[in-house]
Motif scaffolding. Structure first.
Motif, PDB file in Angstrom:
ATOM      1  N   ARG A   1      -6.056  -2.491   5.877  1.00  0.00           N
ATOM      2  CA  ARG A   1      -7.418  -2.464   5.347  1.00  0.00           C
ATOM      3  C   ARG A   1      -7.541  -1.411   4.254  1.00  0.00           C
ATOM      4  O   ARG A   1      -7.230  -0.247   4.479  1.00  0.00           O
ATOM      5  N   THR A   2      -7.974  -1.856   3.098  1.00  0.00           N
ATOM      6  CA  THR A   2      -8.217  -0.938   1.986  1.00  0.00           C
ATOM      7  C   THR A   2      -9.708  -0.671   1.890  1.00  0.00           C
ATOM      8  O   THR A   2     -10.529  -1.438   2.405  1.00  0.00           O
ATOM      9  N   GLY A   3     -10.041   0.429   1.211  1.00  0.00           N
ATOM     10  CA  GLY A   3     -11.449   0.791   1.076  1.00  0.00           C
ATOM     11  C   GLY A   3     -11.676   1.668  -0.136  1.00  0.00           C
ATOM     12  O   GLY A   3     -10.869   1.692  -1.068  1.00  0.00           O
TER      13      GLY A   3
ATOM     14  N   GLY B   1      -3.886  -8.518   3.619  1.00  0.00           N
ATOM     15  CA  GLY B   1      -5.060  -8.253   4.427  1.00  0.00           C
ATOM     16  C   GLY B   1      -4.803  -7.511   5.720  1.00  0.00           C
ATOM     17  O   GLY B   1      -5.747  -7.086   6.375  1.00  0.00           O
ATOM     18  N   GLU B   2      -3.550  -7.318   6.106  1.00  0.00           N
ATOM     19  CA  GLU B   2      -3.268  -6.630   7.365  1.00  0.00           C
ATOM     20  C   GLU B   2      -3.587  -5.136   7.279  1.00  0.00           C
ATOM     21  O   GLU B   2      -3.982  -4.525   8.258  1.00  0.00           O
TER      22      GLU B   2
ATOM     23  N   HIS C   1       0.866  -1.180   0.000  1.00  0.00           N
ATOM     24  CA  HIS C   1       0.000   0.000   0.000  1.00  0.00           C
ATOM     25  C   HIS C   1       0.897   1.222   0.000  1.00  0.00           C
ATOM     26  O   HIS C   1       1.898   1.281   0.716  1.00  0.00           O
TER      27      HIS C   1
END
Length: 121
Positions: free
Chosen positions: A53-55, A50-51, A33
């Motif tokens: 968090r995307t949105g 997954g550690e 990220h």
């Protein structure tokens, strides 16, 4: 990595790919990220998948395929940063020196960084 020259892409240097293979062996599936903040926030951060968090405020730019790894490494960027870098080709590299973020490579004494190149069009 072959792609449409008019679309932004993300690639890896051989050094970055090698480091990802080592990190994958220690931590399992990975993700990147890039937030676009200042200082270390402008560097790509590598986390266990997954550690982080995307949105809706993030864009998935690529699923990086690394030879010898069973799954790709998604590369996410904040939507606001993507607006600035939409016409660049991003290359993930690794350099000596420890960053101050939470990226998985920090204990290795190296850090990921982005090299960029403008894309015509």
């Amino acid at each position: 990595m072959e792609c449409d020259p008019k679309s932004p892409t993300v690639g890896l240097t051989p050094a970055a790919a090698g480091l990802l293979r080592r990190l994958r062996a220690d931590h399992g599936p990975l993700m990147f990220h890039q937030s676009g903040g200042c200082c270390d926030g402008s560097a790509p951060m590598c986390y266990p998948a997954g550690e982080f968090r995307t949105g809706d405020s993030d864009v998935l730019l690529a699923d990086l395929v690394v030879e010898g790894m069973p799954e790709s490494v998604p590369f996410w960027m904040s939507r606001s940063q993507y607006a600035v870098w939409a016409h660049t080709r991003l290359i993930v590299d690794v350099v000596e020196g420890r960053g101050s973020g939470f990226s998985l490579e920090a204990p290795e004494g190296v850090r990921f960084l982005i090299r960029s190149r403008l894309v015509d069009g």
